[in-house]
Design a protein around this motif. Structure first.
Motif, PDB file in Angstrom:
ATOM      1  N   ALA A  54       0.833  -1.205   0.000  1.00  0.00           N
ATOM      2  CA  ALA A  54       0.000   0.000   0.000  1.00  0.00           C
ATOM      3  C   ALA A  54       0.867   1.254   0.000  1.00  0.00           C
ATOM      4  O   ALA A  54       0.574   2.225  -0.715  1.00  0.00           O
ATOM      5  N   LYS A  82      -7.463  -2.055  -4.928  1.00  0.00           N
ATOM      6  CA  LYS A  82      -8.722  -1.357  -5.203  1.00  0.00           C
ATOM      7  C   LYS A  82      -8.485   0.131  -4.976  1.00  0.00           C
ATOM      8  O   LYS A  82      -8.095   0.546  -3.891  1.00  0.00           O
ATOM      9  N   THR A  83      -8.694   0.921  -6.023  1.00  0.00           N
ATOM     10  CA  THR A  83      -8.482   2.362  -5.940  1.00  0.00           C
ATOM     11  C   THR A  83      -9.828   3.074  -5.996  1.00  0.00           C
ATOM     12  O   THR A  83     -10.631   2.813  -6.891  1.00  0.00           O
ATOM     13  N   SER A  87      -7.659   7.306  -2.655  1.00  0.00           N
ATOM     14  CA  SER A  87      -7.241   6.296  -1.676  1.00  0.00           C
ATOM     15  C   SER A  87      -7.062   4.944  -2.351  1.00  0.00           C
ATOM     16  O   SER A  87      -7.620   4.683  -3.420  1.00  0.00           O
ATOM     17  N   THR A  89      -6.734   0.640  -1.431  1.00  0.00           N
ATOM     18  CA  THR A  89      -6.852  -0.458  -0.478  1.00  0.00           C
ATOM     19  C   THR A  89      -6.195  -1.684  -1.097  1.00  0.00           C
ATOM     20  O   THR A  89      -6.466  -2.037  -2.236  1.00  0.00           O
ATOM     21  N   GLU A  91      -5.142  -5.812  -0.642  1.00  0.00           N
ATOM     22  CA  GLU A  91      -5.415  -7.065   0.057  1.00  0.00           C
ATOM     23  C   GLU A  91      -4.376  -8.095  -0.361  1.00  0.00           C
ATOM     24  O   GLU A  91      -4.151  -8.298  -1.554  1.00  0.00           O
ATOM     25  N   ASN A 109      -5.313  -6.669   4.984  1.00  0.00           N
ATOM     26  CA  ASN A 109      -5.681  -5.465   4.231  1.00  0.00           C
ATOM     27  C   ASN A 109      -4.881  -4.274   4.737  1.00  0.00           C
ATOM     28  O   ASN A 109      -4.541  -4.217   5.919  1.00  0.00           O
ATOM     29  N   PHE A 111      -4.546   0.201   3.922  1.00  0.00           N
ATOM     30  CA  PHE A 111      -5.146   1.386   3.306  1.00  0.00           C
ATOM     31  C   PHE A 111      -4.107   2.487   3.241  1.00  0.00           C
ATOM     32  O   PHE A 111      -3.326   2.664   4.174  1.00  0.00           O
TER      33      PHE A 111
END
Length: 123
Positions: A54, A82-83, A87, A89, A91, A109, A111
């Motif tokens: 991240a 995942k954008t 931000s 995220t 996994e 996960n 962030f």
């Protein structure tokens, strides 16, 4: 009367059998504890890999993020990103390791907020 004469003929060897059962039970418990510690260590490795990925993705370095997951996470771990807006995220999921916990899936996960200028780089 001595202790030897009080024991019946069916009691001979009972202590040996009880000791063998106790040693087997102790071996099983030690094995489960070691497997639990291994699963815990792999979970921490997934968490570290997710955090590092991240951070690197937030800086705009997706190739280094994939390398970090390969190096830090347990073998066979996968990375998904995942954008949403500014931000990101991450996994990290490790495949089940088998052993005494075959259905155990390790997932972590993380962030991060994209840094200025990193939003243009593809994740």
């Amino acid at each position: 009367m001595t202790a030897r004469s009080r024991a019946g003929p069916g009691d001979r060897g009972a202590v040996t059998v009880e000791a063998a059962i106790a040693l087997c039970a102790l071996a099983v418990v030690v094995g489960l504890v070691l497997a639990g510690f291994t699963a815990l260590a792999n979970q921490l490795r997934c968490t570290d890999a997710a955090r590092e990925a991240a951070r690197l993705l937030a800086r705009g370095e997706p190739q280094l993020a994939a390398q970090a997951v390969e190096q830090i996470a347990p073998p066979g771990a996968s990375l998904s990103v995942k954008t949403e807006g500014d931000s990101i995220t991450v996994e990290v999921r490790a495949a089940p390791a088998g052993g005494p916990f075959p259905g155990l899936h390790l997932t972590a996960n993380a962030f991060a907020v994209l840094e200025p200028g990193a939003a243009d780089a593809p994740p």
